[in-house]
Write a protein that holds these residues in place. Structure first.
Motif, mmCIF file in Angstrom:
data_model
loop_
_atom_site.group_PDB
_atom_site.id
_atom_site.type_symbol
_atom_site.label_atom_id
_atom_site.label_comp_id
_atom_site.label_asym_id
_atom_site.label_seq_id
_atom_site.Cartn_x
_atom_site.Cartn_y
_atom_site.Cartn_z
ATOM 1 N N PRO A 1 5.545 4.883 4.676
ATOM 2 C CA PRO A 1 6.116 4.525 3.378
ATOM 3 C C PRO A 1 5.283 3.400 2.754
ATOM 4 C CG PRO A 1 7.377 3.520 5.125
ATOM 5 C CD PRO A 1 6.342 4.411 5.788
ATOM 6 N N VAL A 2 5.630 2.982 1.565
ATOM 7 C CA VAL A 2 4.967 1.828 0.965
ATOM 8 C C VAL A 2 5.132 0.667 1.948
ATOM 9 C CG1 VAL A 2 4.937 0.251 -1.007
ATOM 10 C CG2 VAL A 2 5.453 2.680 -1.362
ATOM 11 N N HIS A 3 4.038 -0.036 2.219
ATOM 12 C CA HIS A 3 4.065 -1.050 3.268
ATOM 13 C C HIS A 3 3.062 -2.163 3.010
ATOM 14 C CE1 HIS A 3 0.711 1.542 4.331
ATOM 15 N NE2 HIS A 3 0.232 0.502 4.982
ATOM 16 N N TYR A 4 3.224 -3.226 3.780
ATOM 17 C CA TYR A 4 2.278 -4.333 3.836
ATOM 18 C C TYR A 4 1.594 -4.285 5.202
ATOM 19 C CZ TYR A 4 4.890 -6.367 -0.076
ATOM 20 O OH TYR A 4 5.496 -6.591 -1.286
ATOM 21 N N SER A 5 0.386 -4.830 5.276
ATOM 22 C CA SER A 5 -0.281 -4.893 6.582
ATOM 23 C C SER A 5 -1.061 -6.191 6.713
ATOM 24 C CB SER A 5 -1.210 -3.690 6.781
ATOM 25 O OG SER A 5 -2.323 -3.771 5.916
ATOM 26 N N PHE B 1 0.836 -1.198 0.000
ATOM 27 C CA PHE B 1 0.000 0.000 0.000
ATOM 28 C C PHE B 1 0.873 1.250 0.000
ATOM 29 C CE2 PHE B 1 -2.366 -3.245 2.450
ATOM 30 C CZ PHE B 1 -3.472 -3.386 1.621
ATOM 31 N N ALA B 2 0.409 2.264 -0.698
ATOM 32 C CA ALA B 2 1.144 3.542 -0.739
ATOM 33 C C ALA B 2 0.205 4.704 -0.441
ATOM 34 C CB ALA B 2 1.788 3.728 -2.107
ATOM 35 N N ASP B 3 -0.960 4.423 0.121
ATOM 36 C CA ASP B 3 -2.000 5.448 0.240
ATOM 37 C C ASP B 3 -2.235 5.986 1.650
ATOM 38 O OD1 ASP B 3 -2.987 3.061 1.194
ATOM 39 O OD2 ASP B 3 -4.940 3.247 0.231
ATOM 40 N N ILE B 4 -1.357 5.699 2.587
ATOM 41 C CA ILE B 4 -1.563 6.198 3.947
ATOM 42 C C ILE B 4 -0.521 7.270 4.246
ATOM 43 C CG2 ILE B 4 -1.656 5.617 6.397
ATOM 44 C CD1 ILE B 4 -2.659 2.868 5.590
ATOM 45 N N PRO B 5 -0.970 8.512 4.438
ATOM 46 C CA PRO B 5 -0.024 9.598 4.727
ATOM 47 C C PRO B 5 0.830 9.289 5.956
ATOM 48 C CG PRO B 5 -2.232 10.473 4.333
ATOM 49 C CD PRO B 5 -2.355 8.975 4.409
ATOM 50 N N GLY B 6 2.119 9.572 5.841
ATOM 51 C CA GLY B 6 3.028 9.365 6.957
ATOM 52 C C GLY B 6 3.670 7.983 6.985
#
Length: 170
Positions: A142-146, A135-140
């Motif tokens: 970096p590109v991440h997995y959850s 994902f790259a859509d959460i401000p603050g």
């Protein structure tokens, strides 16, 4: 009257930390790792106790118009990147019928190593389950997995679904 529940919560947190220290974590047994996650987070049924343990409230209830809600995220930035079941990056709380926040789930967040949303060769796995993303859509962030784990509230969409149709935001 309030001192006793807090003392019990602190005692449970201490017990959970001993459980985490004794647990090898991510040892490949999803059931053992789920038990570790539950033992480590069971002391945080109160958002106030989570805040005392450095989980910061985002004060925004996250929901999806079709899939349901996630609730309020209380994040501990020191746990971002952890794949130890006892160290979730976030605790999720949903409002009950009276508006009081109840612990419902945990979330693990791991930075995408190459920061490329087009590749998934670095996708982490816990509890026998691949993380969602990248994902790259959460401000603050970096590109991440959850990975969400609905330990404390039944989710008809599944234990690891991001949203729960039984969670409603105000």
């Amino acid at each position: 009257m309030r001192a006793r529940p807090i003392a019990v919560g602190i005692s449970l947190a201490a017990l959970a930390s001993l459980t985490i220290a004794a647990s090898p974590g991510t040892g490949g047994d999803p059931h053992h790792d789920l038990d570790t996650a539950a033992a480590a987070t069971g002391a945080f049924h109160s958002p106030e106790l989570a805040e005392e343990a450095d989980f910061e409230s985002t004060d925004r209830c996250v929901s999806h118009p079709v899939e349901g809600g996630m609730g309020y995220h209380y994040a501990n930035k020191d746990n971002i990147g952890s794949v130890h079941p006892g160290r979730p990056a976030a605790l999720l709380y949903a409002p009950d019928k009276k508006g009081k926040r109840q612990l419902v789930a945990v979330e693990y967040i791991v930075r995408d190593a190459d920061q490329d949303t087009g590749t998934t060769g670095d996708r982490p796995k816990m509890f026998g389950q691949a993380f969602d993303g990248p994902f790259a859509d959460i401000p603050g962030l970096p590109v991440h997995y959850s990975l969400h784990v609905w330990l404390w509230k039944d989710n008809p969409s599944g234990l690891f679904a991001p949203y729960n149709p039984r969670v409603k935001c105000p």
